[in-house]
Motif scaffolding. Structure first.
Motif, PDB file in Angstrom:
ATOM      1  N   GLU A  25       0.792  -1.229   0.000  1.00  0.00           N
ATOM      2  CA  GLU A  25       0.000   0.000   0.000  1.00  0.00           C
ATOM      3  C   GLU A  25       0.821   1.273   0.000  1.00  0.00           C
ATOM      4  O   GLU A  25       0.370   2.295  -0.497  1.00  0.00           O
ATOM      5  CB  GLU A  25      -0.913   0.032   1.239  1.00  0.00           C
ATOM      6  CG  GLU A  25      -1.817  -1.190   1.394  1.00  0.00           C
ATOM      7  CD  GLU A  25      -2.817  -1.301   0.261  1.00  0.00           C
ATOM      8  OE1 GLU A  25      -3.095  -0.277  -0.380  1.00  0.00           O
ATOM      9  OE2 GLU A  25      -3.298  -2.431   0.002  1.00  0.00           O
ATOM     10  N   THR A  27       4.852   3.467   0.095  1.00  0.00           N
ATOM     11  CA  THR A  27       6.236   3.449  -0.362  1.00  0.00           C
ATOM     12  C   THR A  27       7.158   3.120   0.802  1.00  0.00           C
ATOM     13  O   THR A  27       6.846   3.374   1.961  1.00  0.00           O
ATOM     14  CB  THR A  27       6.652   4.806  -0.944  1.00  0.00           C
ATOM     15  OG1 THR A  27       6.666   5.772   0.111  1.00  0.00           O
ATOM     16  CG2 THR A  27       5.674   5.264  -2.026  1.00  0.00           C
ATOM     17  N   ILE A 173       3.471   1.269 -10.209  1.00  0.00           N
ATOM     18  CA  ILE A 173       3.242   2.604  -9.639  1.00  0.00           C
ATOM     19  C   ILE A 173       1.760   2.888  -9.433  1.00  0.00           C
ATOM     20  O   ILE A 173       1.340   3.277  -8.349  1.00  0.00           O
ATOM     21  CB  ILE A 173       3.852   3.686 -10.550  1.00  0.00           C
ATOM     22  CG1 ILE A 173       5.373   3.527 -10.611  1.00  0.00           C
ATOM     23  CG2 ILE A 173       3.478   5.083 -10.055  1.00  0.00           C
ATOM     24  CD1 ILE A 173       6.048   4.349 -11.680  1.00  0.00           C
ATOM     25  N   PHE A 174       0.976   2.729 -10.484  1.00  0.00           N
ATOM     26  CA  PHE A 174      -0.424   3.163 -10.422  1.00  0.00           C
ATOM     27  C   PHE A 174      -1.396   2.002 -10.275  1.00  0.00           C
ATOM     28  O   PHE A 174      -2.605   2.204 -10.332  1.00  0.00           O
ATOM     29  CB  PHE A 174      -0.778   3.956 -11.683  1.00  0.00           C
ATOM     30  CG  PHE A 174       0.099   5.146 -11.909  1.00  0.00           C
ATOM     31  CD1 PHE A 174       0.113   6.197 -11.011  1.00  0.00           C
ATOM     32  CD2 PHE A 174       0.922   5.224 -13.031  1.00  0.00           C
ATOM     33  CE1 PHE A 174       0.921   7.311 -11.220  1.00  0.00           C
ATOM     34  CE2 PHE A 174       1.739   6.328 -13.247  1.00  0.00           C
ATOM     35  CZ  PHE A 174       1.732   7.370 -12.333  1.00  0.00           C
TER      36      PHE A 174
ATOM     37  N   ARG B 113      11.030   7.993  -8.815  1.00  0.00           N
ATOM     38  CA  ARG B 113       9.829   7.198  -9.101  1.00  0.00           C
ATOM     39  C   ARG B 113       9.248   6.491  -7.886  1.00  0.00           C
ATOM     40  O   ARG B 113       8.155   5.948  -7.948  1.00  0.00           O
ATOM     41  CB  ARG B 113      10.155   6.157 -10.182  1.00  0.00           C
ATOM     42  CG  ARG B 113      10.352   6.778 -11.548  1.00  0.00           C
ATOM     43  CD  ARG B 113      10.718   5.738 -12.573  1.00  0.00           C
ATOM     44  NE  ARG B 113      11.067   6.390 -13.836  1.00  0.00           N
ATOM     45  CZ  ARG B 113      11.865   5.859 -14.747  1.00  0.00           C
ATOM     46  NH1 ARG B 113      12.389   4.670 -14.542  1.00  0.00           N
ATOM     47  NH2 ARG B 113      12.135   6.511 -15.854  1.00  0.00           N
ATOM     48  N   ASN B 114       9.981   6.485  -6.806  1.00  0.00           N
ATOM     49  CA  ASN B 114       9.472   5.808  -5.608  1.00  0.00           C
ATOM     50  C   ASN B 114       8.633   6.716  -4.726  1.00  0.00           C
ATOM     51  O   ASN B 114       8.245   6.322  -3.635  1.00  0.00           O
ATOM     52  CB  ASN B 114      10.636   5.237  -4.799  1.00  0.00           C
ATOM     53  CG  ASN B 114      11.633   6.313  -4.421  1.00  0.00           C
ATOM     54  OD1 ASN B 114      11.454   7.462  -4.771  1.00  0.00           O
ATOM     55  ND2 ASN B 114      12.660   5.945  -3.706  1.00  0.00           N
ATOM     56  N   GLU B 116       5.168   9.298  -4.349  1.00  0.00           N
ATOM     57  CA  GLU B 116       3.920   9.733  -4.969  1.00  0.00           C
ATOM     58  C   GLU B 116       3.994  11.206  -5.359  1.00  0.00           C
ATOM     59  O   GLU B 116       3.383  11.636  -6.339  1.00  0.00           O
ATOM     60  CB  GLU B 116       2.750   9.525  -4.001  1.00  0.00           C
ATOM     61  CG  GLU B 116       2.864   8.230  -3.206  1.00  0.00           C
ATOM     62  CD  GLU B 116       1.531   7.600  -2.901  1.00  0.00           C
ATOM     63  OE1 GLU B 116       0.537   8.343  -2.758  1.00  0.00           O
ATOM     64  OE2 GLU B 116       1.490   6.348  -2.815  1.00  0.00           O
ATOM     65  N   PHE B 119       4.826  12.270  -8.973  1.00  0.00           N
ATOM     66  CA  PHE B 119       3.828  12.198 -10.034  1.00  0.00           C
ATOM     67  C   PHE B 119       2.850  13.378 -10.006  1.00  0.00           C
ATOM     68  O   PHE B 119       2.021  13.523 -10.882  1.00  0.00           O
ATOM     69  CB  PHE B 119       3.114  10.840  -9.992  1.00  0.00           C
ATOM     70  CG  PHE B 119       4.080   9.706 -10.199  1.00  0.00           C
ATOM     71  CD1 PHE B 119       4.534   9.407 -11.460  1.00  0.00           C
ATOM     72  CD2 PHE B 119       4.585   8.995  -9.110  1.00  0.00           C
ATOM     73  CE1 PHE B 119       5.461   8.390 -11.659  1.00  0.00           C
ATOM     74  CE2 PHE B 119       5.515   7.978  -9.299  1.00  0.00           C
ATOM     75  CZ  PHE B 119       5.954   7.679 -10.577  1.00  0.00           C
TER      76      PHE B 119
END
Lengths: 197, 197
Positions: A25, A27, A173-174, B113-114, B116, B119
């Motif tokens: 859920e 990172t 990622i998504f 990229r790790n 949120e 993005f």
DNA sequence: GAATTAAGTAAATAATATTTACTCAAATAT
DNA sequence: ATATTTGAGTAAATATTATTTACTTAATTC
């Protein structure tokens, strides 16, 4: 006889399991040792009894995943002849793994490569082992005349890994869905035959 | 007329510069706010005046790099006709960028990229913009009959990005040298024509 | 049965990120 | 020409989180 595999203590297992479920859920960075301890139902100190630090725990989880992956790959390749057929199967198996084991995908694609410790970890040893396997298959294909001899094997391996990983990045990622069969077919076709009409 | 671009204060520039130079040697995680402040010759508080947190500063550095990259790419594509020729040039330019701007490579391949937040960042907006450009060129190539129509453009883009990124990963991580011309030639050939003999 | 050891805890400490309240100098308005 | 605002910057306090330490307890072994 080989030394009987010593059963891991309950606490250690609970810590590993907690890490896995939290990583599904959130990172890695966002997880605190306190979070992990609470989820596992142990104290924070116990985590340091079994793992050097937070990252060491992460590498341990990755290692377990990767061990399973390699066992599966070995099985998957049984009875397959020809380098291209083997590569086709490896592409399928890798995508399948990323698609169905999102925590594995997230760890390896997003969380470990930014740390020097990773490259000294046992998990990375397994990655290198898989790398070598791939290179060997590519060389076998070159020798058999199945694969072009004018492309360095390392570039071919990079193309295979890189293409698969990028195709699975949105999954990691998504949480987007991946149709394993379709993705494997398209990627294999693309890499084997090229994009030029 | 457009609003005159307000000059950034000295302190902000020094912070950004410090971040860049530290990232050339160390991983993002290993950098402390104190490190950055000392290197920049400012106080820790000032960093929070200009950036939300450590990651926000990272995203800012990436954004500046990416802006330069997009300007260069646009220039590089001037006067080039044909989708495959454009892709060839984009492959070369991307490798050149990773090879000669290691901090840029490290940030985008290993560090952002790790999270949120990435993005939602302006840096990611630029990445999406580049993505779209690539997809448009691929579609142009399909329409013109240069590129196979039976491969989804997104897979082609993933193959291009993924292959380039993997080929440059050892540069970003281990500081290995990359021969841009050679790598571009091999990767282009591999992707255009496939690995099958 | 004493000594050792593995599993585990609880609390202290250390490292680091972040916030707060302030200073100062320059620009601007009265 | 002065009062007022504002932007740049500081220093110190606080909050969060990782890590270490010193201690139980129960089982094993000598």
């Amino acid at each position: 006889m080989p030394p009987a595999p010593v059963a891991s203590p309950q606490g250690k297992l609970k810590i590993i399991q907690a890490m896995r479920s939290l990583l599904a859920e959130r990172t890695f960075e966002s997880l605190t040792i306190a979070d992990i301890a609470v989820t596992a139902g142990v104290t924070e100190g116990l985590i340091y009894k079994y793992f050097k630090d937070k990252r060491d725990l992460l590498h341990h989880v990755l290692r377990e995943h990767y061990e399973q992956f390699l066992v599966q790959i070995e099985r998957d390749l049984q009875g397959i002849d020809g380098a291209l057929n083997k590569l086709r199967k490896i592409i399928w198996s890798s995508i399948e793994r990323y698609a169905n084991h999102r925590v594995f995908a997230r760890i390896i694609l997003l969380e470990v490569r930014n740390s020097e410790d990773y490259f000294k970890s046992e998990a990375y040893t397994l990655v290198r082992q898989f790398n070598r396997l791939l290179i060997d298959i590519i060389k076998e294909g070159v020798d058999a005349g199945e694969i072009r001899a004018d492309l360095p094997p390392s570039y071919i391996r990079n193309a295979i890994f890189g293409t698969i990983e990028h195709a699975c990045l949105n999954r990691a990622i998504f949480n987007e869905a991946v149709d394993t069969g379709e993705a494997a077919r398209i990627i294999t076709d693309l890499l084997f035959s090229g994009i030029r009409r």
